[in-house]
Structure formats: C-alpha cells, structure tokens
Design a protein around this motif. Sequence first.
Motif, PDB file in Angstrom:
ATOM      1  N   UNK A   1      13.886 -10.182  -7.703  1.00 50.52           N
ATOM      2  CA  UNK A   1      12.888 -10.472  -6.669  1.00 50.52           C
ATOM      3  C   UNK A   1      12.780  -9.237  -5.778  1.00 50.52           C
ATOM      4  N   UNK A   2      11.797  -9.243  -4.907  1.00 52.38           N
ATOM      5  CA  UNK A   2      11.492  -8.017  -4.155  1.00 52.38           C
ATOM      6  C   UNK A   2      12.703  -7.524  -3.357  1.00 52.38           C
ATOM      7  N   UNK A   3      13.301  -8.397  -2.566  1.00 49.86           N
ATOM      8  CA  UNK A   3      14.383  -7.929  -1.683  1.00 49.86           C
ATOM      9  C   UNK A   3      15.585  -7.465  -2.501  1.00 49.86           C
ATOM     10  N   UNK A   4      15.835  -8.129  -3.620  1.00 55.88           N
ATOM     11  CA  UNK A   4      16.933  -7.682  -4.490  1.00 55.88           C
ATOM     12  C   UNK A   4      16.634  -6.269  -4.992  1.00 55.88           C
ATOM     13  N   UNK A   5      15.401  -6.044  -5.429  1.00 55.45           N
ATOM     14  CA  UNK A   5      15.043  -4.708  -5.927  1.00 55.45           C
ATOM     15  C   UNK A   5      15.125  -3.658  -4.827  1.00 55.45           C
ATOM     16  N   UNK A   6      14.767  -4.062  -3.621  1.00 49.09           N
ATOM     17  CA  UNK A   6      14.859  -3.126  -2.497  1.00 49.09           C
ATOM     18  C   UNK A   6      16.323  -2.698  -2.300  1.00 49.09           C
ATOM     19  N   UNK A   7      17.227  -3.654  -2.361  1.00 41.09           N
ATOM     20  CA  UNK A   7      18.654  -3.306  -2.230  1.00 41.09           C
ATOM     21  C   UNK A   7      19.113  -2.417  -3.383  1.00 41.09           C
TER      22      UNK A   7
ATOM     23  N   UNK B   1       4.069  10.556  -6.164  1.00 44.42           N
ATOM     24  CA  UNK B   1       5.441  11.038  -6.282  1.00 44.42           C
ATOM     25  C   UNK B   1       6.514  10.449  -5.391  1.00 44.42           C
ATOM     26  N   UNK B   2       6.367   9.203  -4.865  1.00 47.67           N
ATOM     27  CA  UNK B   2       7.513   8.637  -4.150  1.00 47.67           C
ATOM     28  C   UNK B   2       8.681   8.453  -5.125  1.00 47.67           C
ATOM     29  N   UNK B   3       9.887   8.349  -4.566  1.00 54.30           N
ATOM     30  CA  UNK B   3      11.052   8.178  -5.440  1.00 54.30           C
ATOM     31  C   UNK B   3      11.086   6.781  -6.052  1.00 54.30           C
ATOM     32  N   UNK B   4      10.722   5.791  -5.236  1.00 51.71           N
ATOM     33  CA  UNK B   4      10.742   4.419  -5.760  1.00 51.71           C
ATOM     34  C   UNK B   4       9.734   3.553  -5.024  1.00 51.71           C
ATOM     35  N   UNK B   5       9.461   2.413  -5.592  1.00 57.51           N
ATOM     36  CA  UNK B   5       8.629   1.404  -4.915  1.00 57.51           C
ATOM     37  C   UNK B   5       9.037   0.035  -5.450  1.00 57.51           C
ATOM     38  N   UNK B   6       8.845  -0.963  -4.618  1.00 59.43           N
ATOM     39  CA  UNK B   6       9.146  -2.346  -5.028  1.00 59.43           C
ATOM     40  C   UNK B   6       7.995  -3.242  -4.573  1.00 59.43           C
ATOM     41  N   UNK B   7       7.804  -4.345  -5.235  1.00 56.13           N
ATOM     42  CA  UNK B   7       6.744  -5.271  -4.820  1.00 56.13           C
ATOM     43  C   UNK B   7       7.029  -6.647  -5.415  1.00 56.13           C
ATOM     44  N   UNK B   8       6.319  -7.640  -4.909  1.00 55.30           N
ATOM     45  CA  UNK B   8       6.446  -8.966  -5.502  1.00 55.30           C
ATOM     46  C   UNK B   8       5.179  -9.227  -6.316  1.00 55.30           C
ATOM     47  N   UNK B   9       5.263 -10.181  -7.208  1.00 56.30           N
ATOM     48  CA  UNK B   9       4.124 -10.474  -8.088  1.00 56.30           C
ATOM     49  C   UNK B   9       3.458 -11.803  -7.760  1.00 56.30           C
ATOM     50  N   UNK B  10       3.814 -12.394  -6.618  1.00 57.71           N
ATOM     51  CA  UNK B  10       3.268 -13.733  -6.347  1.00 57.71           C
ATOM     52  C   UNK B  10       2.118 -13.724  -5.340  1.00 57.71           C
ATOM     53  N   UNK B  11       1.785 -12.554  -4.776  1.00 53.88           N
ATOM     54  CA  UNK B  11       0.681 -12.539  -3.800  1.00 53.88           C
ATOM     55  C   UNK B  11      -0.625 -12.263  -4.554  1.00 53.88           C
ATOM     56  N   UNK B  12      -1.117 -11.017  -4.450  1.00 51.70           N
ATOM     57  CA  UNK B  12      -2.387 -10.704  -5.121  1.00 51.70           C
ATOM     58  C   UNK B  12      -2.247 -10.783  -6.643  1.00 51.70           C
ATOM     59  N   UNK B  13      -1.008 -10.773  -7.138  1.00 56.57           N
ATOM     60  CA  UNK B  13      -0.827 -10.734  -8.595  1.00 56.57           C
ATOM     61  C   UNK B  13      -0.636 -12.113  -9.222  1.00 56.57           C
TER      62      UNK B  13
ATOM     63  N   UNK C   1       8.403  -6.531  -9.104  1.00 58.03           N
ATOM     64  CA  UNK C   1       8.181  -5.243  -9.756  1.00 58.03           C
ATOM     65  C   UNK C   1       8.986  -4.127  -9.108  1.00 58.03           C
ATOM     66  N   UNK C   2       9.242  -3.098  -9.893  1.00 57.54           N
ATOM     67  CA  UNK C   2      10.018  -1.964  -9.398  1.00 57.54           C
ATOM     68  C   UNK C   2       9.537  -0.688 -10.093  1.00 57.54           C
ATOM     69  N   UNK C   3       9.390   0.363  -9.317  1.00 58.05           N
ATOM     70  CA  UNK C   3       8.965   1.683  -9.838  1.00 58.05           C
ATOM     71  C   UNK C   3      10.043   2.701  -9.492  1.00 58.05           C
ATOM     72  N   UNK C   4      10.427   3.483 -10.485  1.00 55.50           N
ATOM     73  CA  UNK C   4      11.321   4.622 -10.234  1.00 55.50           C
ATOM     74  C   UNK C   4      10.633   5.835 -10.835  1.00 55.50           C
ATOM     75  N   UNK C   5      10.424   6.864 -10.029  1.00 54.87           N
ATOM     76  CA  UNK C   5       9.647   7.996 -10.530  1.00 54.87           C
ATOM     77  C   UNK C   5      10.332   8.655 -11.723  1.00 54.87           C
ATOM     78  N   UNK C   6       9.468   9.146 -12.624  1.00 57.73           N
ATOM     79  CA  UNK C   6       9.935   9.781 -13.860  1.00 57.73           C
ATOM     80  C   UNK C   6      11.030  10.846 -13.643  1.00 57.73           C
ATOM     81  N   UNK C   7      10.957  11.553 -12.494  1.00 55.33           N
ATOM     82  CA  UNK C   7      11.947  12.628 -12.312  1.00 55.33           C
ATOM     83  C   UNK C   7      13.370  12.078 -12.209  1.00 55.33           C
ATOM     84  N   UNK C   8      13.497  10.750 -12.011  1.00 53.47           N
ATOM     85  CA  UNK C   8      14.838  10.155 -11.956  1.00 53.47           C
ATOM     86  C   UNK C   8      15.195   9.428 -13.258  1.00 53.47           C
ATOM     87  N   UNK C   9      14.319   9.560 -14.262  1.00 50.35           N
ATOM     88  CA  UNK C   9      14.500   8.755 -15.485  1.00 50.35           C
ATOM     89  C   UNK C   9      15.841   9.034 -16.161  1.00 50.35           C
ATOM     90  N   UNK C  10      16.301  10.262 -16.058  1.00 51.16           N
ATOM     91  CA  UNK C  10      17.570  10.605 -16.719  1.00 51.16           C
ATOM     92  C   UNK C  10      18.624  11.035 -15.700  1.00 51.16           C
TER      93      UNK C  10
END
Length: 452
Positions: free
Chosen positions: A137-143, A267-279, A288-297
């Motif tokens: 969930x969003x807050x878990x991903x934020x942590x 290019x932010x390092x990360x982002x988090x969001x929930x899927x129950x509002x507009x989605x 949802x969770x995004x980690x920029x490609x530069x941190x992939x490895x």
Amino acid sequence: MAGCASAILAGTKTLSVVSLTVINSGSSLVTDTAFQTGEEFAAAMDARDPLVHFRARFCIPKTKSGDDCIYLCGHSLGLQPKSASSYLDEQLRNWAELGVEGHFHGKTPWIKFHRLLASQTAALVGAEPAEVVVMNSLTVNLHLMMASFYRPTKERHKVLVESGAFPSDQYAVSSQIRFHGFEPASSLLELTPRAGESSVRDEDVETLIDREGDSIALILLGGVNYATGQVFDMEGITKAGRRKGCVVGFDLAHAAGNVPLRLHDWGPDFAVWCNYKYLNGGPGCVAGCFVHQRHAHAWGLPRLAGWWGHDEETRFQMGPDFHPMAGAEGWQLSNPPILALAALRASMEIFSEAGLERLRSKSLSLTRYMEFLLDQHSSPKYSIVTPREAERRGAQLSIRLRAAGRELCDQLAEQGVIGDWREPDIFRVAPVPLYNSYQDVYLFVQRFFGAL
Ligand SMILES: Cc1ncc(COP(=O)(O)O)c(C=O)c1O
C-alpha cells in the motif's frame, strides 16, 4: 437561495470565452468554446464529448430514489468499473479449479501476474516498465523507499515536505527521522504558502531548495497537494533538488491517473502512489512504486527485503542470502494479492482505451467549467483555493467554506452530491473525466448554491 441559484444558472448568456481542447475520437483539435450558464449547454457539451461512453462502464452510486448520484469523489475513491467483477471472477475460478497450481498454470499464472500491469502503469506515470511495480500500500511503499533513499548524515539530514502534507506522509517522515536518531523539530523543513496565499509558488520551492539544499537529504512532496489540488512543478523541483545533491521522491496519490507524468525523464529517485483514487482499483487496492532506472542495479543500497524481491531465477532455491531483482521489482516483499491486482487490471484496460492525453483534455475543460459556474456567484461564504491556472491543477477544486462547511457537505450528500470534507474548512470536489459529465458539474453547482 435555491431560487437565486437557478436564476444565476438558468440564463444562457455567454459569460466568458475560454480556449479548450475538444477531442474528436483519436485526434484532438483546439477550438474556442464559450461556456454558458444554462443546463442545455451542459447537455450539448456531453453530446459532443467523445469520451462520454466511458461513464456507462462504471457503477454509479444511486440516491435513495434510484437516481445517479453526482459523484465528485474520485480524488478519494474511484468508482468501480463494471468489468471488475469478471476480472475477479476469472481469478476466483482459477483458484477454485487450479488451487496452488494457479501460480504456474491457467491463462494468467499468478507468479508473473503483477507484470500484466507493468506496461500500463509505466505509461501512466511516464516510466519504463522495469521502473515500476505494483505492490503493498502507499504508506508501506513510502517507508520502503525511505529505508533505501533517506540516508541522513550530521550535515545533511533534513526532509523537505509540504506544510500540511497528508497525515500519513507526516507520520511516516517524522518516524523515519526519529528512526535515524534525529528530531523532526530540527530535521523537518516545511514548504509554506506566502502569507494570505493558499498554494505554494513554484519559484519559492526552488528558492528554498537553493538556499537550504546542502542540508536537505530528501525532498518528499506530493505531485498534487491533497488539500488544495495544486500540481507541483515536479520537473523543476527534481532539477533543483538534484543540482543540490538531494534525493527527490514524490507522493503521487493525487497525481497518478489525473495529470500527465514523465517520471523517467524528470528523474526523481522514487515515487509512490495509491491505485484507488483516480485509478479506480478499489478500496485499499494494492499501490504503485517507481524507482528510477539509475538505481536498477544499485545492489549496495540498503533495503528492507522480502522473498518476492529476490532474483526470480533463484527465488525458489530458498537460500539464506538475498539477491534482489533488478529494477523496482527488487523492492517487493511478499507475493502479491492477486484479487486486488485483478480488479486493478479492469480499470487499467479502460485507461489504456481512453488514453491519458484525451482524459486530461476533458479534465481541463470540465474543471474550468465548474470554476466558471462557481464564479457566477461571488459570496464571502466560500472561495476556491485551488490554483486558477489550468496547468497548476488536476481534476479537483477545493472550496474553502467559511461557516458550517461540514453541515453543507452532509446536506449535499443527502441530495446525492458526493464530495468530501477535509478539516478545518475544505470541501473537495473532483470532476473525473472518465465518468463525470458536464451535467454532473452543472447540477453540482446548482445544488451547492442552493445549500449555501
Ligand atoms: C497524499 C496521500 N498520501 C498518503 C495516503 C495514504 O494512503 P494509504 O492509506 O493507502 O497508505 C493518502 C490517502 O488518501 C493520500 O491522499
């Protein structure tokens, strides 16, 4: 008052000319449209809206008398796609018929089920598929993200947040600061609007980052502020933050599926969001969770680990050492909730069909139309605190009510008008382009004026 409202809205006099994009299924052409105050104008706009048929694909809550509610609460909980139940049924059937074998067999084996959402999710936030994962969930991903990306030192320990950020973000950030042995009183830096203003000026964010950047470990802002509906300049903030060596993360709870995002390029390092509002993924839906490609490895990054983040080739060898997957999937903890993912797929299919660009065009027009109608009647009892500029807001207007606001919100709910109330004085309404109509907006404003 109700009489006064209908008098205001009944005329068909054209009161302002705005430029808006009218979409022709597939292609978009820009025309000048004059908003008008009469109901027939709303009906005409609906008649020429190429996205109008999407409304029928959602379950619209009903009033006691069986009419459609005027549901303006997609900023809180999106409506159920009618197709969600068949997506759920499919997985319930797989579970019934295959049991544990459902992980590897059937049309959509659960072992890779989360990947069915990767490319659509990536498209929505402007990322590469390997940069996103749907989990927790969003807050878990934020942590989880802060565990990896908030690495405070004596010199650089501050976290820049919006003043009055969503409470969960405030609690999460303060607890992370304390977790690292610092104190929010000295490590929390809050971004505040200027005196007498409701939203933060973009230039003030950059000035603050330039001034304080050397002591900021993490910039964590909402893409869209939940209370005011202000869209932050995520690209500018990311640039300014990275110039000063800060980690940059966004909470996109109110941005994902609402405004265009280009996370990979910004290019932010990360982002988090929930899927129950507009989605529209359903209550408590997996996030949802995004980690920029530069941190992939970036194997050396500290992270809180779980078996589902382990390299899938060797996951089932059940070894004692953790070897993360490359990309965002390496932050997964647990095997994902398939039923929740199945419901989300239903909505993602609809988003893909409608296209965020077309939705954004309709959204700009709907929101501007609501603002236009609200502006017909000035009263000291309310004011719009959402920025007036189209590019600085999404599908939301936040209305500050000076007296008896909660009662007004409750009274409207009794009449089937569903917005939401945020203490101490904000009534938030979201005309969502997937399922709201111009007539919804017209009727809302009429009832709002009546209730005032
Ligand atoms: C901006 C923002 N951040 C965080 C949250 C918390 O989300 P969750 O309960 O899914 O962790 C919400 C919930 O509405 C929110 O609006």
